[in-house]
Design a protein around this motif. Structure first.
Motif, PDB file in Angstrom:
ATOM      1  N   THR A 101      -4.685  -4.798 -15.933  1.00 38.68           N
ATOM      2  CA  THR A 101      -5.795  -3.830 -15.868  1.00 38.68           C
ATOM      3  C   THR A 101      -5.360  -2.690 -14.952  1.00 38.68           C
ATOM      4  N   ILE A 102      -4.642  -3.080 -13.899  1.00 31.03           N
ATOM      5  CA  ILE A 102      -4.067  -2.097 -12.983  1.00 31.03           C
ATOM      6  C   ILE A 102      -2.574  -2.387 -12.877  1.00 31.03           C
ATOM      7  N   GLU A 103      -1.775  -1.346 -12.868  1.00 29.10           N
ATOM      8  CA  GLU A 103      -0.323  -1.525 -12.720  1.00 29.10           C
ATOM      9  C   GLU A 103       0.000  -1.720 -11.242  1.00 29.10           C
ATOM     10  N   HIS A 104       0.968  -2.580 -10.955  1.00 28.26           N
ATOM     11  CA  HIS A 104       1.168  -2.974  -9.557  1.00 28.26           C
ATOM     12  C   HIS A 104       1.506  -1.809  -8.625  1.00 28.26           C
ATOM     13  N   ARG A 105       2.246  -0.824  -9.123  1.00 33.78           N
ATOM     14  CA  ARG A 105       2.644   0.270  -8.210  1.00 33.78           C
ATOM     15  C   ARG A 105       1.464   1.144  -7.779  1.00 33.78           C
ATOM     16  N   SER A 106       0.361   1.031  -8.509  1.00 34.29           N
ATOM     17  CA  SER A 106      -0.815   1.829  -8.152  1.00 34.29           C
ATOM     18  C   SER A 106      -1.471   1.341  -6.865  1.00 34.29           C
ATOM     19  N   ILE A 107      -1.184   0.104  -6.460  1.00 32.28           N
ATOM     20  CA  ILE A 107      -1.829  -0.411  -5.242  1.00 32.28           C
ATOM     21  C   ILE A 107      -0.809  -0.646  -4.123  1.00 32.28           C
ATOM     22  N   MET A 108       0.374  -0.024  -4.276  1.00 35.64           N
ATOM     23  CA  MET A 108       1.387  -0.117  -3.221  1.00 35.64           C
ATOM     24  C   MET A 108       1.551   1.263  -2.588  1.00 35.64           C
ATOM     25  N   GLU A 109       1.761   1.300  -1.276  1.00 37.09           N
ATOM     26  CA  GLU A 109       2.025   2.573  -0.614  1.00 37.09           C
ATOM     27  C   GLU A 109       3.267   2.383   0.269  1.00 37.09           C
ATOM     28  N   PRO A 110       4.339   3.130   0.005  1.00 34.77           N
ATOM     29  CA  PRO A 110       5.562   2.942   0.786  1.00 34.77           C
ATOM     30  C   PRO A 110       5.317   3.199   2.274  1.00 34.77           C
ATOM     31  N   VAL A 111       5.824   2.303   3.102  1.00 34.28           N
ATOM     32  CA  VAL A 111       5.567   2.449   4.537  1.00 34.28           C
ATOM     33  C   VAL A 111       6.239   3.700   5.091  1.00 34.28           C
ATOM     34  N   PHE A 137     -20.656  -0.292  -7.938  1.00 31.88           N
ATOM     35  CA  PHE A 137     -20.536  -0.192  -6.481  1.00 31.88           C
ATOM     36  C   PHE A 137     -19.191  -0.761  -6.038  1.00 31.88           C
ATOM     37  N   TRP A 138     -18.823  -1.924  -6.601  1.00 27.88           N
ATOM     38  CA  TRP A 138     -17.543  -2.579  -6.287  1.00 27.88           C
ATOM     39  C   TRP A 138     -16.388  -1.618  -6.582  1.00 27.88           C
ATOM     40  N   ARG A 139     -16.448  -1.024  -7.782  1.00 30.03           N
ATOM     41  CA  ARG A 139     -15.366  -0.103  -8.160  1.00 30.03           C
ATOM     42  C   ARG A 139     -15.277   1.076  -7.196  1.00 30.03           C
ATOM     43  N   SER A 140     -16.432   1.675  -6.889  1.00 30.96           N
ATOM     44  CA  SER A 140     -16.351   2.873  -6.041  1.00 30.96           C
ATOM     45  C   SER A 140     -15.991   2.501  -4.610  1.00 30.96           C
ATOM     46  N   ALA A 141     -16.465   1.327  -4.150  1.00 29.77           N
ATOM     47  CA  ALA A 141     -16.128   0.912  -2.784  1.00 29.77           C
ATOM     48  C   ALA A 141     -14.615   0.692  -2.667  1.00 29.77           C
ATOM     49  N   TYR A 142     -14.031  -0.023  -3.625  1.00 32.65           N
ATOM     50  CA  TYR A 142     -12.597  -0.304  -3.547  1.00 32.65           C
ATOM     51  C   TYR A 142     -11.780   0.967  -3.710  1.00 32.65           C
ATOM     52  N   LEU A 143     -12.288   1.835  -4.579  1.00 37.74           N
ATOM     53  CA  LEU A 143     -11.584   3.098  -4.782  1.00 37.74           C
ATOM     54  C   LEU A 143     -11.541   3.896  -3.475  1.00 37.74           C
ATOM     55  N   ARG A 192      -3.135   9.393  -3.803  1.00 33.12           N
ATOM     56  CA  ARG A 192      -2.216   9.032  -4.897  1.00 33.12           C
ATOM     57  C   ARG A 192      -2.628   7.679  -5.495  1.00 33.12           C
ATOM     58  N   ASN A 193      -2.858   6.684  -4.626  1.00 33.86           N
ATOM     59  CA  ASN A 193      -3.285   5.358  -5.089  1.00 33.86           C
ATOM     60  C   ASN A 193      -4.587   5.459  -5.876  1.00 33.86           C
ATOM     61  N   ARG A 194      -5.522   6.238  -5.330  1.00 31.08           N
ATOM     62  CA  ARG A 194      -6.844   6.367  -5.940  1.00 31.08           C
ATOM     63  C   ARG A 194      -6.732   6.922  -7.363  1.00 31.08           C
ATOM     64  N   VAL A 195      -5.922   7.972  -7.501  1.00 28.00           N
ATOM     65  CA  VAL A 195      -5.757   8.600  -8.814  1.00 28.00           C
ATOM     66  C   VAL A 195      -5.094   7.618  -9.777  1.00 28.00           C
ATOM     67  N   LEU A 196      -4.068   6.903  -9.299  1.00 30.83           N
ATOM     68  CA  LEU A 196      -3.357   5.964 -10.171  1.00 30.83           C
ATOM     69  C   LEU A 196      -4.291   4.844 -10.640  1.00 30.83           C
ATOM     70  N   VAL A 197      -5.135   4.340  -9.724  1.00 28.13           N
ATOM     71  CA  VAL A 197      -6.051   3.254 -10.089  1.00 28.13           C
ATOM     72  C   VAL A 197      -7.053   3.742 -11.143  1.00 28.13           C
ATOM     73  N   ILE A 198      -7.593   4.948 -10.941  1.00 25.88           N
ATOM     74  CA  ILE A 198      -8.546   5.491 -11.929  1.00 25.88           C
ATOM     75  C   ILE A 198      -7.860   5.631 -13.288  1.00 25.88           C
ATOM     76  N   LEU A 199      -6.621   6.160 -13.279  1.00 28.14           N
ATOM     77  CA  LEU A 199      -5.897   6.332 -14.543  1.00 28.14           C
ATOM     78  C   LEU A 199      -5.652   4.986 -15.218  1.00 28.14           C
ATOM     79  N   ASP A 200      -5.307   3.966 -14.413  1.00 26.04           N
ATOM     80  CA  ASP A 200      -5.070   2.630 -14.986  1.00 26.04           C
ATOM     81  C   ASP A 200      -6.337   2.083 -15.631  1.00 26.04           C
TER      82      ASP A 200
END
Ligand code: FAD
Ligand code: NAD
Length: 479
Positions: free
Chosen positions: A62-72, A444-450, A457-465
Motif C-alpha cells: 500500500t506504501i512503498e518502503h522508501r516513502s517512510i525512510m529518511e536518510p540520517v 483522522f488516522w491518515r491525516s494524523a500519521y501524515l 518529502r515523506n509526506r508527498v511520497l506517502v500520499i502518492l503511494d
C-alpha cells in the motif's frame, strides 16, 4: 537547500556527546539539539530514520518502503554544526572507561571494522528487539515486523504463498495451508498487519487469483482474552467485531507454544478452565508478540549494580539518567521510565533531552562568563558597575535555565488501523477521553500519521503511494 554537509572537527574545549541509534528517540533528540555546543557523534547500524507507524502498510505494498525512510545524513545536514555519523552497531559500553565499542556489521567491510569511541556524555536510544519467549522454531520460521527488511520479506512471502498455491496440480490440503496467513500477537502491530493483509486480499488478490481466493484466510492468535489490551473496552469490542466482519479469524486465549516449518502448535484455554492443544498449518507466519531487551543493554545492566532488579530495560530517573551511572542517559524502548514502549514516548523523551542538553550548555556558558566578569571586577575597579549589572542579568537567566522540570510524558492518544478503511482512536479531548472507531476515525488516522511523517518529502511520497494503490491496485510482482 542542498548545501554540502558541514565538516566535523572535534573541538577539544567541548564535550563529546555520543548518541546511539537513529530511531524515534535519538532523532527527536537530534532535531532539538543545538549541535554547536558539543562534539556530536551518532552511531547506528541503520543510516536512516524509519517511520514505524506506517510499516504495516509496507507489507502489502500500500506504501512503498522508501516513502517512510529518511536518510540520517539528510537530517544531519540541516544542523548548524557538523555531526559525525558512523554506520555501525555499538557492541559494548564501558561506563568506567567511558568508551563504547563499535562494529561495522554491514555487508561491505573495510580494513577497519571494529573500533572504540570515547564519550563524555552518552545517550542510549537503541530500541528493543523482538520477543520470542524462547518458543522453539519462532526465529527460524516466522517473520517479524519491526524493520524495513521484515516488511519486504513479508511482502515477498505473501505473494510466494499465493503463487505456490496456484501452482499446477497443487493438492487441496496444501492450497489451504499456503493460503493461511497466521499472525501471532494481538497487540497493535498484529492487529494493524492483519487488517492490512485482509485489505490486500479483498482489493487485489481476490481479483488476480479468483480460482483459489476463497481459500485465503487470516488468523490472529492472542494469548489474552482479547486483542488490543491497552485500548478501552469499547474499542476492543469495536475492533474485534470489525475484524470478524472482515472475516479475520480471531483466536483469543490461545498461546503459541511451538512453531515448525508448516504449523504452529498452541494451547487453548477452554471456558471450563481446561486446556486443549491445537495444531494450525500456515503458509505465512508473522510473529508480533512485543519487545525484548537487546543484548547490549543486558550486558550494560550487569555492569551496573543499581540495575540488578531491572528486567525490561535500563531503569532511568526522572531526568532520564540511567540509574547508577553518571553521564549516561537512556530513551525510548530500551529505557524504563514508567511509560509504554511507543514512538510517542520515545520522541518526547528525545525532545526533553535535547532541551536539557541545550540548557546545560547555556548554563556552562553563563557560569564561565560570570566567572570571567567577576575576576575582571576584582582586578580593576573601573567599569565594575557595568559588569555587576551584566552578572546580575546572567544570574537571573541562569536561575530560569537551571529550573528544568523533570520529564513528564503527555499522552496524545492511541490510534490503530484495523482494516477496511476503519481505525480506532483513544484520544484525550478537553480533559475527557474520546474513544472512536470507524471511517471518520480512519481519515483522522491518515491525516494524523501524515502530519507526523518526518519530512515533506515523506509526506508527498506517502500520499502518492496511497493514490497509486487506490488507482492501480497494489503491485503484486514478487521482487
Ligand atoms: P527505534 O525506533 O526502534 O530505534 C532504535 C535505533 O537503534 C535504530 O536506529 C536501530 O538501528 C538502532 N540500534 C539498534 N541496535 C543498536 C546498537 N547496538 N548500536 C547502535 N544503534 C543500534 N508507536 C507509536 O507510538 N505509534 C504507532 O503507531 C506505532 N506503530 C508501530 C508499528 C510497528 C510495526 C512497530 C514495530 C512499532 C510501532 N510503534 C508505534 C512503536 C515505536 O515504533 C517504538 O516504540 C519506537 O520505535 C521506539 O523508539 P526508539 O528510538 O526507542 O527505538
Ligand atoms: P504488544 O506487546 O503490544 O502485544 C503483543 C501481544 O502478543 C500481547 O497482547 C501478548 O499477550 C501476545 N502474546 C505474547 N506471547 C504470545 C504467544 N505465545 N501466543 C499468543 N499471543 C502472545 O506488542 P506490539 O503490538 O508489537 O506493540 C509493541 C509496542 O509498540 C506497544 O507499546 C505498542 O503500543 C506499540 N505500537 C503501537 C502502535 C499504534 O499505536 N498504532 C502500533 C504498533 C505498535
Amino acid at each position: 537547500d542542498r548545501h554540502p554537509e558541514p565538516q566535523f572537527e572535534p573541538d577539544p574545549t567541548k564535550k563529546t556527546l555520543v548518541i546511539l541509534g537513529t530511531g524515534w528517540g535519538s532523532v527527536a533528540l537530534l532535531k532539538k539539539l543545538d549541535t554547536e555546543n558539543y562534539n556530536v557523534v551518532v552511531v547506528s547500524p541503520r543510516n536512516y530514520f524509519l517511520f514505524t507507524p506506517l510499516l504495516p502498510s509496507c507489507t502489502t505494498g500500500t506504501i512503498e518502503h522508501r516513502s517512510i525512510m529518511e536518510p540520517v545524513r539528510a537530517i544531519l545536514r540541516h544542523k548548524k554544526a557538523a555531526v559525525k555519523f558512523y554506520e555501525a552497531e555499538a557492541s559494548s559500553i564501558d561506563p568506567d572507561r567511558k568508551v563504547i565499542k563499535v562494529v561495522d556489521n554491514s555487508e561491505i567491510k573495510g580494513a577497519t571494522s571494529e573500533t572504540e569511541i570515547p564519550y563524555d556524555m552518552l545517550v542510549i536510544g537503541v530500541g528493543a528487539e523482538n520477543a520470542t519467549f524462547g518458543i522453539p522454531g519462532v526465529r527460524e520460521h516466522s517473520c517479524f515486523l519491526k524493520e524495513i527488511g521484515d516488511a519486504q520479506q513479508i511482502r515477498k512471502k505473501i505473494m510466494d504463498c499465493v503463487e505456490t498455491a496456484a501452482f499446477k496440480g497443487q493438492t487441496s490440503e496444501e492450497i489451504d495451508r499456503l493460503m493461511h496467513m497466521v499472525v501471532v500477537g494481538g497487540g497493535p502491530t498484529g492487529v494493524e498487519f492483519a487488517g492490512e493483509l485482509q485489505d490486500f486480499f479483498e482489493e487485489d488478490i481476490k481479483k488476480l487469483v479468483p480460482e483459489i481466493s476463497p481459500r485465503f484466510k487470516v488468523t490472529l492468535i492472542e494469548a489474552l482474552p482479547n486483542v488490543l489490551p491497552s485500548f478501552s473496552k469499547q474499542l476492543i469490542d469495536y475492533t474485534e467485531n470489525t475484524l470478524r466482519e472482515e472475516k479475520i479469524d480471531i483466536k483469543t486465549k490461545t498461546m503459541v507454544k511451538n512453531v515448525t516449518e508448516t504449523t504452529v502448535e498452541a494451547e487453548v484455554s477452554r471456558p471450563d478452565g481446561g486446556k486443549e492443544r491445537v495444531v494450525i498449518p500456515y503458509g505465512l507466519l508473522v510473529w508480533a508478540t512485543g519487545n525484548a531487551v537487546r543484548p547490549i543493554i543486558k550486558d550494560l545492566m550487569t555492569k551496573i549494580p543499581a540495575q540488578k532488579d531491572s528486567r525490561r530495560g535500563l531503569a532511568v530517573n526522572e531526568y532520564l539518567v540511567v540509574q547508577g551511572t553518571r553521564d549516561i542517559w537512556a530513551i525510548g524502548d530500551c529505557a524504563v521510565a514508567g511509560y509504554a514502549p511507543t514512538a510517542q514516548v520515545a520522541s518526547q523523551e528525545g525532545n526533553f533531552l535535547g532541551r536539557l542538553f541545550n540548557n546545560m550548555a547555556k548554563t556552562e556558558n553563563h557560569e564561565s562568563r560570570i566567572q570571567e566578569l567577576s575576576s575582571k571586577m576584582n582586578l580593576q575597579s573601573g567599569n565594575s558597575a557595568e559588569a555587576a549589572q551584566e552578572i546580575e542579568g546572567l544570574e537571573k537567566q541562569l536561575r530560569r535555565i537551571k529550573d528544568i522540570k523533570p520529564f513528564r510524558y503527555s499522552h496524545q492518544g492511541s490510534l490503530a488501523y484495523i482494516g477496511s478503511e476503519k481505525a480506532v482512536a483513544d484520544v484525550s479531548w478537553w480533559n475527557g477521553n474520546l474513544a472512536t472507531g470507524g471511517s471518520m476515525t480512519y481519515l483522522f488516522w491518515r491525516s494524523a500519521y501524515l502530519s507526523m511523517c518526518f519530512s515533506t518529502r515523506n509526506r508527498v511520497l506517502v500520499i502518492l503511494d496511497w493514490l497509486k494503490s487506490k488507482a492501480f491496485g497494489r503491485d503484486v510482482s514478487r521482487e
